[in-house]
Enzyme design. Sequence first.
Site, PDB file in Angstrom:
ATOM      1  N   LYS A 184     -20.904 -14.404   8.634  1.00 58.18           N
ATOM      2  CA  LYS A 184     -20.989 -13.970   7.161  1.00 58.18           C
ATOM      3  C   LYS A 184     -21.353 -12.600   6.630  1.00 58.18           C
ATOM      4  CE  LYS A 184     -18.014 -17.550   7.368  1.00 58.18           C
ATOM      5  NZ  LYS A 184     -18.532 -18.961   7.554  1.00 58.18           N
TER       6      LYS A 184
HETATM    7  C1  LIG Z   1     -18.027 -20.579   7.787  1.00 60.69           C
HETATM    8  C2  LIG Z   1     -17.274 -21.199   6.948  1.00 60.69           C
HETATM    9  C3  LIG Z   1     -17.750 -22.542   6.547  1.00 60.69           C
HETATM   10  C4  LIG Z   1     -18.813 -23.234   7.317  1.00 60.69           C
HETATM   11  O1  LIG Z   1     -19.927 -22.536   7.360  1.00 60.69           O
HETATM   12  P1  LIG Z   1     -21.230 -22.947   8.261  1.00 60.69           P
HETATM   13  O2  LIG Z   1     -22.383 -22.356   7.764  1.00 60.69           O
HETATM   14  O3  LIG Z   1     -20.762 -22.246   9.665  1.00 60.69           O
HETATM   15  O4  LIG Z   1     -21.044 -24.468   8.494  1.00 60.69           O
HETATM   16  C5  LIG Z   1     -17.058 -23.326   5.660  1.00 60.69           C
HETATM   17  N1  LIG Z   1     -16.079 -22.833   5.088  1.00 60.69           N
HETATM   18  C6  LIG Z   1     -15.480 -21.647   5.223  1.00 60.69           C
HETATM   19  C7  LIG Z   1     -14.299 -21.210   4.282  1.00 60.69           C
HETATM   20  C8  LIG Z   1     -16.268 -20.821   6.036  1.00 60.69           C
HETATM   21  O5  LIG Z   1     -15.406 -19.608   6.439  1.00 60.69           O
END
Ligand SMILES: *Cc1c(COP(=O)(O)O)cnc(C)c1O
Length: 374
Positions: A184
Amino acid sequence: MSDFLPFTRPTIDDETIADVVAVLRSGWITSGPKTAELERALAAYLGGGRQLRVMTSATGGMEMALRAAGVGPGDEVIVPAMSFAASANVVVRVGARPVFIDVELRSRNATPAAFAAALSPRTRALMPVHFSGLAVDMDPLNALAGARGLRILEDAAHAIGTRYRGRLIGSFGDIVSLSFHANKNMTTIEGGALSFADPALALPLDRERFHGISKDAAGNVDVYSAGGKYNLTDVAAAVGLGQLRRLEGFNARRRTLAARYFERLAPRLDPDMLPEPGDDGHSWHMFAVLVPFARLGLSRDEFVARMKARGIGLGVHYPSIPGLTYYRQLGWDPAAFPNAARIGAETVTLPLFPAMADGDVDRVCDALLELMKR
Ligand SMILES: *Cc1c(COP(=O)(O)O)cnc(C)c1O
């Protein structure tokens, strides 16, 4: 032969690595002063006036938020058909039912009108997803939820640093979930945060996050619910503090690289194949194009393999959720969500991360356009 270019790669600077080492040497490595400092820093970044909690993942945060808000069996939550599966999974995990809606082809976002059309007497919450860091049109959606007494849980996993009409996502709205997964825009390796307005959610969330525990005035521990275990470590928080310091710079670099993709690709590709450009509030978590694989006579796997042979990694974000085996088994028909189905079938995510050079964008575009010529 240049180095392999992955579709994403985190940027961890030496100062952050030194901070992590200092935490490891400090004698306190789980939740403690660094976790508290990250919560304060995120709250300050988002402009104050918000409740802020960090946890081990956005998925855990969204599940806890739904539970703390009292969403459960018999309730419906409206979720876009184009998102990561976690958006729908967390609804199922609290015993509620995800109701899917289609998204717009280029923005990959669901419109307020699509949410409104899916309302039923059982609707308890709406889950807008700011896909790839492009903000959903929140003002009409917040008005709709306000008028109906619905909760809004924003899946802002892609959207830390995104601005909607000048306001940071997470600085307003009911409950906003941020992800700090390694891919992210900022990372704590694994981790997430909730930013929320309602102070009444704080106590149930704190108990969900840590064993159902609260302390009385004398500091005695008692357990008030069968809580979970989602607390972030101080080691992870030290990574997050180093990332947050650079977030605005990271996102500015992402915007510059995205603009270069548009410059190179817009003259050559059909507009439907490119994402919506958005405005300068877009945080460009990803840059994904749609490739007409059927027309090219090439499967996506073959296409990905050919790009890999040219030293370029691609991602796939995401298959349509109603088309996933679990959701098909629940009775969902992916054909009922044609834009999500087409995105799911044709999308590839091009490399985009702050440490990329301008020339890397050119390399990707040259390879992509060459493969598309067939
Ligand atoms: C990455 C992601 C999640 C989950 O995030 P985590 O921190 O890995 O649990 C949820 N929704 C979207 C759209 C994502 O890209």
